[in-house]
Write a protein that holds these residues in place. Structure first.
Motif, PDB file in Angstrom:
ATOM      1  N   LEU A 192     -22.358 -38.833  33.661  1.00 44.96           N
ATOM      2  CA  LEU A 192     -21.535 -37.615  33.563  1.00 44.96           C
ATOM      3  C   LEU A 192     -22.281 -36.535  32.793  1.00 44.96           C
ATOM      4  O   LEU A 192     -22.324 -35.380  33.201  1.00 44.96           O
ATOM      5  N   ILE A 193     -22.924 -36.915  31.691  1.00 42.53           N
ATOM      6  CA  ILE A 193     -23.602 -35.898  30.866  1.00 42.53           C
ATOM      7  C   ILE A 193     -24.741 -35.270  31.658  1.00 42.53           C
ATOM      8  O   ILE A 193     -24.913 -34.052  31.702  1.00 42.53           O
ATOM      9  N   PHE A 233     -24.986 -34.995  34.872  1.00 39.22           N
ATOM     10  CA  PHE A 233     -24.450 -34.110  35.916  1.00 39.22           C
ATOM     11  C   PHE A 233     -23.991 -32.798  35.317  1.00 39.22           C
ATOM     12  O   PHE A 233     -24.283 -31.716  35.834  1.00 39.22           O
ATOM     13  N   ILE A 234     -23.292 -32.860  34.173  1.00 33.55           N
ATOM     14  CA  ILE A 234     -22.746 -31.615  33.611  1.00 33.55           C
ATOM     15  C   ILE A 234     -23.892 -30.716  33.137  1.00 33.55           C
ATOM     16  O   ILE A 234     -23.818 -29.494  33.247  1.00 33.55           O
ATOM     17  N   VAL A 260     -25.135 -29.004  36.406  1.00 32.11           N
ATOM     18  CA  VAL A 260     -24.221 -28.341  37.325  1.00 32.11           C
ATOM     19  C   VAL A 260     -24.373 -26.828  37.251  1.00 32.11           C
ATOM     20  O   VAL A 260     -24.131 -26.128  38.218  1.00 32.11           O
ATOM     21  N   LEU A 262     -26.730 -25.803  39.819  1.00 32.23           N
ATOM     22  CA  LEU A 262     -26.175 -25.988  41.165  1.00 32.23           C
ATOM     23  C   LEU A 262     -25.284 -24.809  41.514  1.00 32.23           C
ATOM     24  O   LEU A 262     -25.289 -24.312  42.641  1.00 32.23           O
ATOM     25  N   SER A 263     -24.546 -24.279  40.513  1.00 28.62           N
ATOM     26  CA  SER A 263     -23.597 -23.198  40.860  1.00 28.62           C
ATOM     27  C   SER A 263     -24.370 -21.972  41.306  1.00 28.62           C
ATOM     28  O   SER A 263     -23.958 -21.279  42.238  1.00 28.62           O
ATOM     29  N   LEU A 272     -25.189 -22.401  44.893  1.00 30.47           N
ATOM     30  CA  LEU A 272     -24.021 -22.236  45.765  1.00 30.47           C
ATOM     31  C   LEU A 272     -23.691 -20.754  45.921  1.00 30.47           C
ATOM     32  O   LEU A 272     -23.349 -20.289  47.013  1.00 30.47           O
ATOM     33  N   PHE A 314     -18.620 -26.810  51.342  1.00 37.94           N
ATOM     34  CA  PHE A 314     -18.684 -27.092  49.901  1.00 37.94           C
ATOM     35  C   PHE A 314     -17.720 -28.204  49.538  1.00 37.94           C
ATOM     36  O   PHE A 314     -18.058 -29.133  48.786  1.00 37.94           O
ATOM     37  N   VAL A 368     -19.099 -31.548  50.559  1.00 41.35           N
ATOM     38  CA  VAL A 368     -20.194 -31.973  49.671  1.00 41.35           C
ATOM     39  C   VAL A 368     -19.613 -32.467  48.355  1.00 41.35           C
ATOM     40  O   VAL A 368     -20.024 -33.498  47.823  1.00 41.35           O
ATOM     41  N   GLY A 369     -18.590 -31.756  47.847  1.00 39.47           N
ATOM     42  CA  GLY A 369     -17.986 -32.182  46.587  1.00 39.47           C
ATOM     43  C   GLY A 369     -17.343 -33.553  46.707  1.00 39.47           C
ATOM     44  O   GLY A 369     -17.589 -34.443  45.887  1.00 39.47           O
ATOM     45  N   TYR A 396     -19.961 -36.228  46.948  1.00 43.73           N
ATOM     46  CA  TYR A 396     -20.652 -36.531  45.699  1.00 43.73           C
ATOM     47  C   TYR A 396     -19.777 -37.371  44.770  1.00 43.73           C
ATOM     48  O   TYR A 396     -20.203 -38.408  44.251  1.00 43.73           O
ATOM     49  N   VAL A 397     -18.508 -36.943  44.606  1.00 44.79           N
ATOM     50  CA  VAL A 397     -17.646 -37.665  43.670  1.00 44.79           C
ATOM     51  C   VAL A 397     -17.410 -39.092  44.163  1.00 44.79           C
ATOM     52  O   VAL A 397     -17.482 -40.057  43.405  1.00 44.79           O
TER      53      VAL A 397
END
Lengths: 67, 128
Positions: free
Chosen positions: B37-38, B40-41, B44, B47-48, B51, B72, B75-76, B79-80
């Motif tokens: 999680l860390i 990815f955050i 991110v 990534l924005s 996008l 989008f 893709v979300g 990924y999750v």
């Protein structure tokens, strides 16, 4: 977002602490207390992890417009 | 560069997870979840920006926004779902992992069907 790396170390420290406590309690013959401490350790770590997971989910939601 | 920081975090977290593996497997699993999680955050934000570039390019070519936002969304979801399934598989729960993946596929199918229908209608219109 106070996402910082020391959360990993905090969780690992709790895990090691609980493991050591578990061993001590087991050696001194208190099995049920050992079980309780390991449960408490898991629950405390779970609180931290759930808080981070909710941040992750809100981030993904806003990122990919997954309302 | 960021990649060094991330690889460093990943290696340290792996060592900690292995240390905890035989005494407390449940906490070592949570260490791996938190590390994922860390990382990815941290990534991110980059990534924005990508996008945003896609969105502006789509507006320039004036593609309908519904298609881009559906892509989008898909893709979300993918990924999750993959993230959750991989964590379950690491913990040794292959059955739960495959169920999560199956649910992800179904949700993506649900999202994709309107676009498929629009495509089919277009093709039917083109037919003589």
């Amino acid at each position: 977002m106070n996402i910082s790396v020391d959360l990993i170390f905090k969780i690992a420290a709790i895990g090691i602490l609980v493991a050591v406590l578990n061993q001590i309690l087991l050696r001194s013959g208190r099995e049920e207390q050992a079980m309780m401490t390991s449960l408490v350790g898991i629950i405390v770590v779970l609180f931290m992890v759930i808080q981070l997971i909710s941040t992750f989910f809100t981030t993904v939601k806003t990122m990919f417009q997954l309302y | 560069m960021d990649i060094f920081k991330i690889v460093g975090i990943g290696l340290i977290a792996t060592v900690l997870a292995v240390v905890l593996k035989n005494q407390k497997p449940e906490i070592s699993m949570q260490v791996s979840v938190v590390t994922g999680l860390i990382i990815f955050i941290m990534i991110v934000t980059k990534l924005s920006s990508v996008l945003e570039v896609f969105k502006s390019v789509a507006q320039k070519i004036d593609i309908d926004l519904i298609y881009i936002s559906t892509i989008f969304k898909i893709v979300g979801i993918a990924y999750v779902a993959e993230f959750g399934a991989q964590i379950c598989r690491d913990a040794g729960e292959g059955a739960i992992a495959s169920k999560v993946e199956f649910a992800g596929k179904v949700l993506i199918m649900v999202l994709a069907t309107p676009i498929l229908l629009a495509l089919l209608n277009l093709i039917l219109k083109l037919m003589p």
